[in-house]
Design an enzyme around this catalytic site. Structure first.
Site: not given
Ligand code: NAD
Ligand code: AKB
Length: 318
Positions: A10, A142
């Site tokens: 989500l 992180y």
């Molecule tokens: P987000 O924080 O929007 O979503 C993470 C989801 O994980 C949340 O809905 C949260 O409720 C759920 N969650 C947290 N702990 C949990 C647990 N113990 N068990 C089950 N669910 C749990 O993060 P996102 O932006 O969707 O990121 C998803 C992945 O992509 C992560 O691995 C993040 O490091 C990676 N990422 C994201 C970005 C970005 O800009 N959004 C950039 C680089 C990498």
């Molecule tokens: C963050 O800023 O932590 C994320 C990422 C680039 O991993 N959006």
């Protein structure tokens, strides 16, 4: 990919991948797991959804067996700025969560996608044209979990032949689900404030550059990498990918082309700034382009146009 499980489904990225994969593979074949259910209600209604912690081995195994899962997209994680508030918790979710999922992927012969990040680099990494293989000494908790995650995925592939794959995502820009506590969140918040108040107080300095990627290109990258010929993947768990590199000043100037009265002011958040300063300006993503055809569509200009269009429609209907 036939029967897919998404953890953290989500969240900002999960909600978009879930929609896209359900459109391709059908609602019933894409099973969602998260620890919350207070957001994205339509996804919860449309197909299988379970509240579960990704560290809960027994519950995840039950779901994998029940739905005959062959592919796991593991997205549950704590992001960079939030991670600094409680480092042991970030380590627990990001590392013990991933280890639990890797063990299940091994036991049930599932393919696994899990993302790394530009956060896997640190201030000793070359900042411009950051190479695919280079120094990785991140300073945020992180980033430390992301480097460890890349290595863990390599380990499970090399030792147990688990089909692990991943990319180093830059900041993802999207409008469906709010971002979850990252350093790059400013590049989303700025649109809401520009449309609502014509003013944004930015926590990152005007000339700090970071890589970014629009959400539709991010979702396509996941699908393309998971469908790629495994024989061509030389860096299967940590491909550099990017589409644009910009600073707060640059995105503000692009928004001003559409909203001339918009102004940006700066109140620097020291935690976010320290993290941003340690990340690259611009990645070299040539190996992803060569090995599995990564080819993003959105640049800064197109992304700003689309974000303003989509968010203004949402705000006027809210
Ligand atoms: P987000 O924080 O929007 O979503 C993470 C989801 O994980 C949340 O809905 C949260 O409720 C759920 N969650 C947290 N702990 C949990 C647990 N113990 N068990 C089950 N669910 C749990 O993060 P996102 O932006 O969707 O990121 C998803 C992945 O992509 C992560 O691995 C993040 O490091 C990676 N990422 C994201 C970005 C970005 O800009 N959004 C950039 C680089 C990498
Ligand atoms: C963050 O800023 O932590 C994320 C990422 C680039 O991993 N959006």
């Amino acid at each position: 990919m036939k029967n897919i499980l998404i953890t953290g489904a989500l969240g900002q990225l999960g909600s978009e991948i879930a929609l896209a994969l359900r459109a391709i593979y059908s609602n019933q074949n894409v099973v969602l797991v998260d620890i919350r259910n207070d957001i994205n209600k339509q996804l919860i209604i449309d197909g299988p959804f379970y509240i579960s912690d990704c560290r809960d081995r027994e519950k995840i195994i039950q779901i994998v067996k029940k739905h005959n899962i062959d592919t796991i997209i593991h997205l549950a994680a704590i992001l960079s700025a939030r991670g600094e508030m409680d480092p042991p918790h970030a380590w627990d979710i990001n590392i013990n969560g991933l280890t639990t999922i890797l063990e299940i992927a091994k036991e049930f012969n599932c393919s696994l996608f899990t993302p790394s990040s530009i956060g896997a680099f640190g201030s000793s990494t070359p900042k411009d044209n950051t190479p695919q293989v280079t120094i990785q000494r991140p300073s945020s908790i992180y980033g430390i979990t992301k480097v460890a995650g890349e290595l863990l995925c390599d380990y499970y592939y090399n030792k147990y032949n688990v089909d692990t794959r991943g990319v180093r995502f830059p900041g993802l820009i999207s409008y469906l689900t709010p971002p979850g506590g990252g350093t790059t969140d400013y590049a989303i918040e700025i649109f809401y404030e520009a449309l609502r108040n014509k003013r944004y107080v930015c926590p990152i300095q005007a000339d700090t550059y970071m890589d970014m990627l629009y959400i539709s290109d991010a979702v396509q990258a996941v699908i393309d990498l998971m469908n790629a010929d495994p024989n061509k993947l030389k860096h299967r768990n940590a491909y550099n990918i990017t589409a644009m590199s910009f600073s707060p000043r640059m995105i503000a100037n692009e928004i001003k082309k559409h909203i001339p009265e918009f102004e940006i002011v700066y109140e620097i958040d020291p935690v976010k700034q320290r993290i941003a300063d340690s990340w690259p300006n611009k990645l070299d993503d040539s190996e992803a382009r060569e090995q599995w055809g990564y080819n993003p569509v959105y640049d800064l200009e197109k992304m700003v146009y689309d974000m303003l269009d989509k968010i203004s429609r949402r705000l006027c209907c809210a």
